[in-house]
Design an enzyme around this catalytic site. Structure first.
Site, PDB file in Angstrom:
ATOM      1  N   ARG A  27      67.329 -14.896  50.794  1.00  0.00           N
ATOM      2  CA  ARG A  27      67.554 -16.146  51.399  1.00  0.00           C
ATOM      3  C   ARG A  27      66.577 -17.082  51.409  1.00  0.00           C
ATOM      4  O   ARG A  27      65.837 -17.823  52.188  1.00  0.00           O
ATOM      5  CB  ARG A  27      67.309 -15.760  53.002  1.00  0.00           C
ATOM      6  CG  ARG A  27      66.325 -14.912  53.450  1.00  0.00           C
ATOM      7  CD  ARG A  27      66.056 -14.894  54.849  1.00  0.00           C
ATOM      8  NE  ARG A  27      64.880 -14.096  55.169  1.00  0.00           N
ATOM      9  CZ  ARG A  27      64.395 -14.000  56.646  1.00  0.00           C
ATOM     10  NH1 ARG A  27      64.725 -14.851  57.520  1.00  0.00           N
ATOM     11  NH2 ARG A  27      63.459 -13.285  56.921  1.00  0.00           N
ATOM     12  N   ASP A  74      57.472  -5.522  47.957  1.00  0.00           N
ATOM     13  CA  ASP A  74      57.725  -6.687  47.467  1.00  0.00           C
ATOM     14  C   ASP A  74      57.037  -7.719  48.512  1.00  0.00           C
ATOM     15  O   ASP A  74      57.265  -9.056  48.542  1.00  0.00           O
ATOM     16  CB  ASP A  74      59.371  -6.705  47.996  1.00  0.00           C
ATOM     17  CG  ASP A  74      59.766  -6.179  49.417  1.00  0.00           C
ATOM     18  OD1 ASP A  74      59.492  -4.907  49.416  1.00  0.00           O
ATOM     19  OD2 ASP A  74      60.487  -6.760  50.179  1.00  0.00           O
ATOM     20  N   ASP A  81      54.580 -13.185  53.616  1.00  0.00           N
ATOM     21  CA  ASP A  81      55.884 -12.911  54.468  1.00  0.00           C
ATOM     22  C   ASP A  81      55.274 -12.159  55.862  1.00  0.00           C
ATOM     23  O   ASP A  81      55.214 -11.022  56.056  1.00  0.00           O
ATOM     24  CB  ASP A  81      56.566 -11.597  53.794  1.00  0.00           C
ATOM     25  CG  ASP A  81      57.838 -12.168  53.195  1.00  0.00           C
ATOM     26  OD1 ASP A  81      58.191 -13.225  53.270  1.00  0.00           O
ATOM     27  OD2 ASP A  81      58.803 -11.409  52.624  1.00  0.00           O
TER      28      ASP A  81
HETATM   29  P1  AMP Z   1      61.570  -9.261  54.109  1.00  0.00           P
HETATM   30  O1  AMP Z   1      61.739  -8.086  55.162  1.00  0.00           O
HETATM   31  O2  AMP Z   1      61.859 -10.750  54.787  1.00  0.00           O
HETATM   32  O3  AMP Z   1      60.369  -8.991  53.495  1.00  0.00           O
HETATM   33  O4  AMP Z   1      62.839  -9.385  53.355  1.00  0.00           O
HETATM   34  C1  AMP Z   1      63.386  -8.026  52.389  1.00  0.00           C
HETATM   35  C2  AMP Z   1      64.395  -8.392  51.887  1.00  0.00           C
HETATM   36  O5  AMP Z   1      65.619  -8.522  52.506  1.00  0.00           O
HETATM   37  C3  AMP Z   1      64.279  -9.486  50.780  1.00  0.00           C
HETATM   38  O6  AMP Z   1      65.220  -9.271  49.609  1.00  0.00           O
HETATM   39  C4  AMP Z   1      65.002 -10.665  51.547  1.00  0.00           C
HETATM   40  O7  AMP Z   1      65.351 -11.714  50.796  1.00  0.00           O
HETATM   41  C5  AMP Z   1      66.136  -9.880  52.117  1.00  0.00           C
HETATM   42  N1  AMP Z   1      66.586 -10.623  53.465  1.00  0.00           N
HETATM   43  C6  AMP Z   1      65.957 -10.759  54.661  1.00  0.00           C
HETATM   44  N2  AMP Z   1      66.534 -11.455  55.599  1.00  0.00           N
HETATM   45  C7  AMP Z   1      67.959 -11.881  54.754  1.00  0.00           C
HETATM   46  C8  AMP Z   1      69.094 -12.578  55.293  1.00  0.00           C
HETATM   47  N3  AMP Z   1      69.053 -12.967  56.757  1.00  0.00           N
HETATM   48  N4  AMP Z   1      69.893 -12.895  54.329  1.00  0.00           N
HETATM   49  C9  AMP Z   1      69.882 -12.209  53.182  1.00  0.00           C
HETATM   50  N5  AMP Z   1      68.758 -11.799  52.648  1.00  0.00           N
HETATM   51  C10 AMP Z   1      67.690 -11.382  53.578  1.00  0.00           C
HETATM   52 MG    MG Z   2      59.689 -10.050  51.664  1.00  0.00          MG
END
Ligand code: AMP
Ligand code: MG
Length: 493
Positions: free
Chosen positions: A99, A258, A268
């Site tokens: 996203r 990540d 993040d």
């Molecule tokens: P995060 O927890 O924000 O570090 O995200 C972990 C993974 O989930 C990353 O690959 C993000 O791009 C993906 N991700 C989180 N929220 C969304 C969303 N609403 N739509 C698509 N991918 C998401």
């Molecule tokens: Mg992330």
């Protein structure tokens, strides 16, 4: 390099040079942000813009909304979604920008290179089941906390703007959508290396490592073993970073690989929070059931993540596997000592100590033990020590504390620096204001539920000047009352 044709963008001062988009195509997908219906600017960080050699002040709001939503981008941007993997709570997954869209790299007039990224910009090939969008409150949360971290002198990605999209996103309920513009030294993560390693592309790892050395650690290209030196440098930066987190009571909440940068910036901001009462076991994140990423476990988890990074570099560190493993293990095993040295140096500053004595560790430990036992507020306790007079807080009248205080005073008198300089050192290293979770939640609720941004602006003003004794912001120094206490934070993506 393509030049910009749009006059409004010339006035802004963009200077894009997209080096990541020149790397092998397996590292990203080229695509544009998905346009949103009715973008509206919520906040623009003009101070950050200025430091980047950018100026959005003369850009009409409607155009700023088109820019920061990704609806209309200058030609010099080459939007991509980056591929990466990640160990999430210990398990490896293929992820990528699901996203987010990297618009490109802006090079400041001073020659510094920064990623400009939109977060919440729509679906990408890496979205898996996600909608590619973000809700307003979590994007404002990232804005507030990243800017607070920067003001605390902690390496972090920054926040340049937030726009509301005029669309709703479906979470537990329908929420207003938003897009955050994030600025980072780069978005290369431990997980980026894991992604390439996972494809079995040995040449790809070298390409990525060489790129990282050139971009973030240029001095290492001269090193005898540049890749071992890279590992050691990332270990050093992460050890320093996590020590700084603990020194201010910060809990990241989702230290998956990540979410750990190779540049050493905090990245993040999801369910992250600052601790109020001192408790090493503090966990806020609703998804962290077992306390993997609790306050005091963060150094250990950083080391664990760095071991995953080291594994991806083995073939570059030494052609013989056994020797490579021995060298990498030696580097990883040094982490606790490097971390401890950073933490201890920081704690000495928090206590006004210019010199080193062998008993300092014990002096610090007994203060922390006392704070834990009395559930003393972490931030306020340290700040109270920096007061000119014996701290008046009721909890500090306790006999154990009085005894500790006398010991500390005796320690201060054994250094040649004056008490005034010790207090100065302390005031520069013990913030008066941190973004306390109950205040953050209050500001986000006002913005997200009522469209009222006054509290957010006020909170931002307070947390971006954290070392000042500002009586007008005294409400931000009060710990939460039991009824105000926030026990859990949510990823709220
Ligand atoms: P995060 O927890 O924000 O570090 O995200 C972990 C993974 O989930 C990353 O690959 C993000 O791009 C993906 N991700 C989180 N929220 C969304 C969303 N609403 N739509 C698509 N991918 C998401
Ligand atoms: Mg992330």
């Amino acid at each position: 390099m393509k030049t910009d044709t749009k006059p409004a963008n010339d006035r802004i001062g963009w200077r894009f040079d997209n080096s990541y988009a020149r790397l092998p195509q397996s590292l990203y997908a080229q695509l544009h942000p998905v346009p949103v219906r009715a973008p509206r600017v919520v906040i623009v960080n003009h101070a950050l813009a200025e430091s980047l050699g950018l100026d959005f002040r003369t850009l009409p709001e409607a155009e700023a909304a088109l820019l920061f939503s990704g609806n209309a981008l200058p030609d010099s941007m080459q939007p991509i979604a980056q591929a990466y993997a990640g160990h999430q709570f210990g398990h490896l997954s293929m992820l990528g920008d699901g996203r987010a869209i990297l618009l490109g790299e802006h090079v400041t007039p001073a020659g510094e290179r920064f990623d400009i990224q939109l977060k919440g910009s729509g679906q990408t090939p890496f979205s898996r089941r996600g909608d590619g969008r973000a809700a307003l409150a979590p994007m404002l949360r990232e804005y507030i906390i990243s800017e607070a971290m920067h003001a605390l002198h902690i390496p972090t990605t920054r926040s340049l703007a937030v726009v509301a999209t005029g669309e709703s996103v479906m979470r537990e309920t329908m929420l207003p959508g938003a897009i955050l513009t994030r600025v980072a030294a780069s978005h290369i993560r431990v997980g980026t290396f894991e992604y390439v390693a996972g494809t079995g592309d040995k040449a790809g790892i070298k390409t990525l490592a060489d790129y990282v050395i050139q971009r973030h650690y240029p001095d290492l290209s001269e090193a005898e073993n540049p890749y071992l030196a890279l590992l050691n440098s990332v270990i050093e930066r992460q050890a320093s970073l996590v020590a700084q987190w603990l020194l201010v009571g910060f809990i990241h909440g989702v230290m998956n690989t990540d979410n750990m940068t190779i540049s050493g910036e905090t990245i993040d901001y999801g369910p992250c929070a600052f601790m109020d009462a001192y408790d090493p076991d503090t966990v806020f994140s609703s998804i962290d059931q077992r306390g993997r990423y609790s306050y005091s476990n963060q150094p250990h988890m950083a080391q664990w993540n760095l071991a995953r990074f080291a594994e991806t570099l083995l073939s570059l560190i030494h052609p013989e596997q056994e020797k490579a493993v021995a060298l990498a293990e030696q580097a990883i095993h040094a982490f606790p000592e490097i971390y401890q040295a950073h933490w201890l140096a920081g704690m000495r500053r928090k206590l006004g100590l210019f010199t080193e004595e062998a008993e300092d560790s014990e002096l610090i430990a007994s203060l922390l033990t006392w704070m834990h036992k009395h559930q003393a507020d972490y931030t306020n306790s340290f700040r109270a020590l920096a007061a000119e007079t014996f701290p008046e807080d009721a909890v500090l009248q306790d006999a154990d504390f009085v005894a500790w205080h006398a010991r500390w005073q005796a320690r201060l008198s054994r250094q040649s620096e004056s008490i005034a300089s010790a207090l100065g050192l302390m005031r520069a290293n013990n913030p008066a204001v941190i973004p306390r979770n109950h205040r953050v939640e209050e500001a986000l609720a006002a913005a997200s539920e009522r469209g009222d941004y006054a509290l957010m602006q006020r909170l931002l003003a307070a947390v971006t000047n954290p070392y000042a004794d500002a009586p007008e912001y005294s409400e931000y120094r009060t710990p939460p009352a039991p009824s105000e206490r926030v026990y859990q934070t949510f990823c709220g993506t």
